[in-house]
Design a protein around this motif. Structure first.
Motif, PDB file in Angstrom:
ATOM      1  N   PRO A 122      56.149  40.156  38.460  1.00 45.87           N
ATOM      2  CA  PRO A 122      55.243  39.080  38.029  1.00 45.87           C
ATOM      3  C   PRO A 122      54.526  39.434  36.729  1.00 45.87           C
ATOM      4  CG  PRO A 122      54.310  40.271  39.873  1.00 45.87           C
ATOM      5  CD  PRO A 122      55.696  40.802  39.686  1.00 45.87           C
ATOM      6  N   ASP A 124      51.218  39.561  34.684  1.00 46.28           N
ATOM      7  CA  ASP A 124      49.818  39.683  35.061  1.00 46.28           C
ATOM      8  C   ASP A 124      49.002  38.521  34.496  1.00 46.28           C
ATOM      9  OD1 ASP A 124      47.626  40.964  36.276  1.00 46.28           O
ATOM     10  OD2 ASP A 124      47.014  41.778  34.340  1.00 46.28           O
ATOM     11  N   ASN A 128      51.172  35.801  39.041  1.00 45.82           N
ATOM     12  CA  ASN A 128      50.574  36.384  40.245  1.00 45.82           C
ATOM     13  C   ASN A 128      49.214  35.767  40.567  1.00 45.82           C
ATOM     14  OD1 ASN A 128      49.081  37.437  38.175  1.00 45.82           O
ATOM     15  ND2 ASN A 128      49.358  39.574  38.734  1.00 45.82           N
TER      16      ASN A 128
END
Length: 150
Positions: A122, A124, A128
Motif C-alpha cells: 500500500p 502510505d 491504507n
C-alpha cells in the motif's frame, strides 16, 4: 512535475513531487484516459496501474479531452462546457477560451491520476487510509439496506 493520485476505493488523494526527468519521459506524449504502469513512476508504485484523468499547465489552464495537441489553444465555448463557466453569458453566446490539449508534455505542472489496479504494497496515506462517506443515502430502500433494517 506534481502528480496528484486519487484512490476511489478509499476516497483519499495524495500529491507527489517527481523531479526525475527519466521518470517523466515515460509520461510525455501520452493522452488523457490512457493507463500508466506505476513502475515507471517509482519503486513505491510497483504493480499499480493508473489512469490519466487531467492536469494543468504552469499558468493553470486545464487539459481538455478531444483537443489533440500538446499546446495551448483558444476554442469557442458555450456556457457550461468544461473550461467555461459562462457567468453573464446569454443563451447561444460563445466565448473564446484558452485550454491545454490532451497530450502530456513538459509544459504540464500538475497531472491527475486515478488508481485502477492496486499494487503489492500500500502507498502510505493513500491506499491504507479510509475516509468515511460524507453524505448518506436519500432513498428509503438504500437507508434500510445500509442499516440492515429489513
Amino acid at each position: 512535475m506534481k502528480i496528484n493520485i486519487a484512490d476511489p476505493q478509499s476516497g483519499a488523494q495524495k500529491m507527489f513531487e517527481i523531479d526525475d526527468e527519466k521518470k517523466l519521459q515515460y509520461l510525455y506524449d501520452m493522452r488523457l484516459a490512457q493507463e500508466v504502469t506505476g513502475v515507471h513512476l517509482g519503486d513505491e508504485f510497483k504493480g499499480y496501474i493508473f489512469r490519466v484523468m487531467g492536469g494543468q499547465d504552469k499558468q493553470g489552464f486545464a487539459m481538455k479531452q478531444g483537443v489533440l495537441t500538446a499546446d495551448r489553444v483558444r476554442l469557442l465555448m458555450s456556457k457550461n462546457t468544461q473550461g467555461c463557466r459562462g457567468y453573464g453569458m446569454r443563451k447561444g453566446e460563445r466565448k473564446r477560451k484558452s485550454v491545454r490539449g490532451c497530450i502530456i508534455s513538459h509544459h504540464i505542472s500538475v497531472l491527475h491520476l486515478l488508481v485502477v489496479k492496486n499494487g503489492e504494497q500500500p502507498i502510505d496515506g493513500l491506499t491504507n487510509r479510509q475516509i468515511p462517506r460524507r453524505l448518506g443515502p436519500k432513498r428509503a430502500s438504500n437507508i434500510r439496506k445500509l442499516f440492515n433494517l429489513t
